[in-house]
Design a protein around this motif. Structure first.
Motif, PDB file in Angstrom:
ATOM      1  N   HIS A 196       0.807  -1.440  -0.310  1.00  0.00           N
ATOM      2  CA  HIS A 196       0.080   0.271  -0.175  1.00  0.00           C
ATOM      3  C   HIS A 196       1.356   1.425   0.009  1.00  0.00           C
ATOM      4  O   HIS A 196       1.503   1.842   1.146  1.00  0.00           O
ATOM      5  N   LEU A 197       0.377   2.377  -0.621  1.00  0.00           N
ATOM      6  CA  LEU A 197       1.252   3.546  -0.417  1.00  0.00           C
ATOM      7  C   LEU A 197      -0.025   4.463  -0.731  1.00  0.00           C
ATOM      8  O   LEU A 197      -1.113   4.269  -1.229  1.00  0.00           O
ATOM      9  N   THR A 198      -0.225   5.458   0.432  1.00  0.00           N
ATOM     10  CA  THR A 198      -1.676   6.018   1.139  1.00  0.00           C
ATOM     11  C   THR A 198      -1.215   7.641   1.369  1.00  0.00           C
ATOM     12  O   THR A 198       0.159   7.277   2.549  1.00  0.00           O
ATOM     13  N   ALA A 199      -2.118   7.756   1.562  1.00  0.00           N
ATOM     14  CA  ALA A 199      -2.309   9.390   1.521  1.00  0.00           C
ATOM     15  C   ALA A 199      -2.099   9.667   3.300  1.00  0.00           C
ATOM     16  O   ALA A 199      -2.980   8.998   3.525  1.00  0.00           O
ATOM     17  N   ALA A 220       2.684  -1.003   4.273  1.00  0.00           N
ATOM     18  CA  ALA A 220       1.856   0.391   3.758  1.00  0.00           C
ATOM     19  C   ALA A 220       2.575   1.321   4.479  1.00  0.00           C
ATOM     20  O   ALA A 220       2.905   1.429   5.523  1.00  0.00           O
ATOM     21  N   VAL A 221       2.813   2.180   2.558  1.00  0.00           N
ATOM     22  CA  VAL A 221       3.850   3.095   3.861  1.00  0.00           C
ATOM     23  C   VAL A 221       3.302   4.707   3.352  1.00  0.00           C
ATOM     24  O   VAL A 221       2.206   4.576   2.367  1.00  0.00           O
ATOM     25  N   ARG A 222       2.835   5.529   4.560  1.00  0.00           N
ATOM     26  CA  ARG A 222       2.508   6.824   3.969  1.00  0.00           C
ATOM     27  C   ARG A 222       3.262   8.162   2.881  1.00  0.00           C
ATOM     28  O   ARG A 222       4.413   8.220   3.578  1.00  0.00           O
ATOM     29  N   THR A 223       2.553   8.736   2.088  1.00  0.00           N
ATOM     30  CA  THR A 223       2.646   9.472   1.477  1.00  0.00           C
ATOM     31  C   THR A 223       1.860  11.370   1.857  1.00  0.00           C
ATOM     32  O   THR A 223       1.481  11.207   1.927  1.00  0.00           O
ATOM     33  N   PRO A 224       3.131  12.219   1.710  1.00  0.00           N
ATOM     34  CA  PRO A 224       2.260  13.074   2.258  1.00  0.00           C
ATOM     35  C   PRO A 224       1.137  13.350   2.016  1.00  0.00           C
ATOM     36  O   PRO A 224       1.504  13.575  -0.520  1.00  0.00           O
ATOM     37  N   LEU A 225       0.688  14.343   1.720  1.00  0.00           N
ATOM     38  CA  LEU A 225      -0.967  14.861   0.527  1.00  0.00           C
ATOM     39  C   LEU A 225       0.146  15.998  -0.680  1.00  0.00           C
ATOM     40  O   LEU A 225       0.139  17.089   0.167  1.00  0.00           O
ATOM     41  N   GLY A 226      -0.322  15.849  -1.388  1.00  0.00           N
ATOM     42  CA  GLY A 226       0.271  16.584  -2.673  1.00  0.00           C
ATOM     43  C   GLY A 226       1.362  16.785  -2.858  1.00  0.00           C
ATOM     44  O   GLY A 226       2.151  17.656  -3.834  1.00  0.00           O
ATOM     45  N   ALA A 227       1.747  14.990  -2.427  1.00  0.00           N
ATOM     46  CA  ALA A 227       3.314  14.991  -3.377  1.00  0.00           C
ATOM     47  C   ALA A 227       3.493  14.963  -4.603  1.00  0.00           C
ATOM     48  O   ALA A 227       2.458  15.038  -4.931  1.00  0.00           O
ATOM     49  N   THR A 228       4.944  15.120  -5.379  1.00  0.00           N
ATOM     50  CA  THR A 228       4.226  14.716  -6.854  1.00  0.00           C
ATOM     51  C   THR A 228       5.711  14.157  -7.074  1.00  0.00           C
ATOM     52  O   THR A 228       5.634  13.642  -8.339  1.00  0.00           O
ATOM     53  N   ASP A 229       6.321  13.751  -6.739  1.00  0.00           N
ATOM     54  CA  ASP A 229       7.264  13.160  -6.905  1.00  0.00           C
ATOM     55  C   ASP A 229       7.422  11.720  -5.781  1.00  0.00           C
ATOM     56  O   ASP A 229       7.771  11.799  -4.744  1.00  0.00           O
ATOM     57  N   TYR A 230       7.120  10.738  -6.801  1.00  0.00           N
ATOM     58  CA  TYR A 230       6.891   9.558  -5.266  1.00  0.00           C
ATOM     59  C   TYR A 230       8.367   8.294  -6.060  1.00  0.00           C
ATOM     60  O   TYR A 230       7.564   7.338  -5.641  1.00  0.00           O
TER      61      TYR A 230
END
Length: 447
Positions: free
Chosen positions: A203-206, A232-242
């Motif tokens: 999972h990649l999760t906002a 399950a890895v959290r990503t910041p809201l509004g990220a542009t580079d994944y």
């Protein structure tokens, strides 16, 4: 049900008593009116609070177009749209209770603080008697709390987290949109039929309330059918580079990537996952699959051909063939030249449902509106027979499992409806464990 049930003839008097018994929010001053922003002239003001900037701005722009269309129809302009198919017939194009409908707008910026500030301004400075909108669950929950304190009704827009009608539910707040539990239980049979029970999911999760809720619901249903959650890895809201989040997926042994992202976040993460060569890559003797639990046509347009074959769920789709959907698509298409998104649909429907509730109640008093909406059953608004459940203010209705089309005919034909999941299967009991810890409390008429 623990809410205030009022005799309509005693609403004004009772509303004043209730208002005196509640803690008065510090941001609102008292007035001589019976309830907050009681309309006294020939007009009534509604507040539409949508993201006009930020990661969900595309959804916000479409929502705003739909709200404007709803106001036109309520005021008797245009072709009437879904007023012609709605099973309730109390709205006749003469506004609400004979008052012409005006509106003001705010920009949530997809930020909770900004959304509360714009809603507060619309209530205090513009006299809005109802607030609707939001394309983020964090925003919706924040504004719902503010409206409860202020004594106005909040008709939530695009908010999918279980918490909106779970632990953060409020008596003055109502949600038409479906939630992550309904997505999970609707998608599970389709995922099992297509990908089997022996899978490893990553999972990649906002990293905010909606992402956490979506990840939780997907884990619940995929693990129940045998899938292993690898990470399950959290990503910041509004990220542009994944790229930093996608590289570990390739070495994890996962054969399913679940993108708990929405709006431009999903467009960016999916596009970059495809650029990383994940689609078609063989892992564990199987093709690596990508799942997008919450889809929209706007996201599909942003991601283009990268959505082909990818499963997800949706609240509504403009290609449904019921009379309500056809009427709305016709009105929206003639005015704006494009089919409406699900964000537009839920905003339009919420505006009509609020107006209808006021008309049936015979009052703008929020407690009368609450009474009119709780347990209300209706049809003709594009989602089949629908119940506004009294216990949690969640609409229980059908939802859709969709998939990116392999051979789209144009830019608006990117998703195909795989299954219309009926309310009986998409819905869930009110005592579901993922929705506990909240309390609607009493309605607040404010003033």
């Amino acid at each position: 049900m623990s809410g205030n049930k009022l005799n309509r003839r005693g609403l004004l008097k009772s509303g004043a008593v209730l208002g005196a018994g509640l803690a008065m929010p510090t941001i609102f001053t008292s007035s001589a009116r019976a309830f907050t922003n009681e309309p006294t002239g020939s007009n009534v003001v509604l507040g539409f609070n949508v993201p006009q900037t930020g990661a969900y701005a595309d959804e916000g722009a479409d929502q705003l177009r739909a709200y404007q269309l709803a106001v036109e129809h309520l005021n008797g302009e245009g072709d009437g749209g879904m007023l012609n198919t709605f099973t309730s017939k109390v709205l006749d194009g003469t506004g609400i209770l004979g008052k012409r409908v005006d509106y003001v707008t705010g920009d949530t910026q997809t930020k909770s603080d900004a959304a509360r500030a714009s809603a507060q301004s619309m209530i205090q400075k513009d006299g809005a008697v109802m607030i609707s909108g939001g394309s983020s669950s964090g925003v919706a929950i924040a504004v719902q709390g503010l409206c409860q304190e202020a004594g106005v009704i909040f008709m939530a827009g695009l908010t999918h987290s279980n918490d909106t009608t779970g632990k953060d539910r409020k008596r003055n707040g109502f949600r038409h949109f479906f939630n992550t539990e309904m997505s999970g239980r609707s998608m599970a049979p389709i995922l099992e039929a297509n990908y089997g029970t022996d899978r490893k999911a990553y999972h990649l999760t906002a990293d905010y309330t909606w992402g956490w809720s979506q990840e939780g619901s997907m884990k619940t249903y995929t693990e129940a059918m045998g899938w292993e959650t690898v990470a399950a890895v959290r990503t910041p809201l509004g990220a542009t580079d994944y790229s930093q989040y996608l590289t570990p997926v390739l070495n994890s042994g996962a054969d399913v990537l679940i993108l708990n992202h929405y709006g431009r976040d999903m467009v960016n993460s999916l596009t970059q996952a495809v650029q990383f060569g994940m689609r078609g890559r063989e892992v564990n003797g199987k093709p690596l699959e990508i799942v997008v639990p919450l889809y929209s046509e706007l996201m599909a347009q942003g991601a283009g051909e990268n959505v082909r074959g990818i499963f997800g769920s949706a609240n509504w789709d403009w290609k449904l063939q019921d009379d309500g959907t056809k009427a709305f698509v016709k009105s929206f298409g003639e005015k704006y030249g494009t089919p409406p998104s699900q964000a537009a649909h839920t905003g339009y429907v919420q505006a009509l449902l609020y107006a209808d509730a006021v008309q049936r109640a015979g009052s703008f008093n929020p407690c009368a509106v609450v009474e009119a909406l709780e347990g209300y059953e209706f049809d003709g608004l594009g989602d089949g027979p629908t119940l506004y459940r009294a216990e949690d203010h969640q609409c229980i209705k059908q939802c859709l499992v969709v998939r990116g089309k392999e051979n789209p005919t144009d830019q608006y034909d990117l998703l195909e409806i795989v299954e219309i999941v009926p309310a009986e299967r998409a819905g869930y009991p009110v005592d579901h464990p993922d929705f506990q810890g909240g309390d609607l409390g009493a309605c607040n008429p404010g003033a």
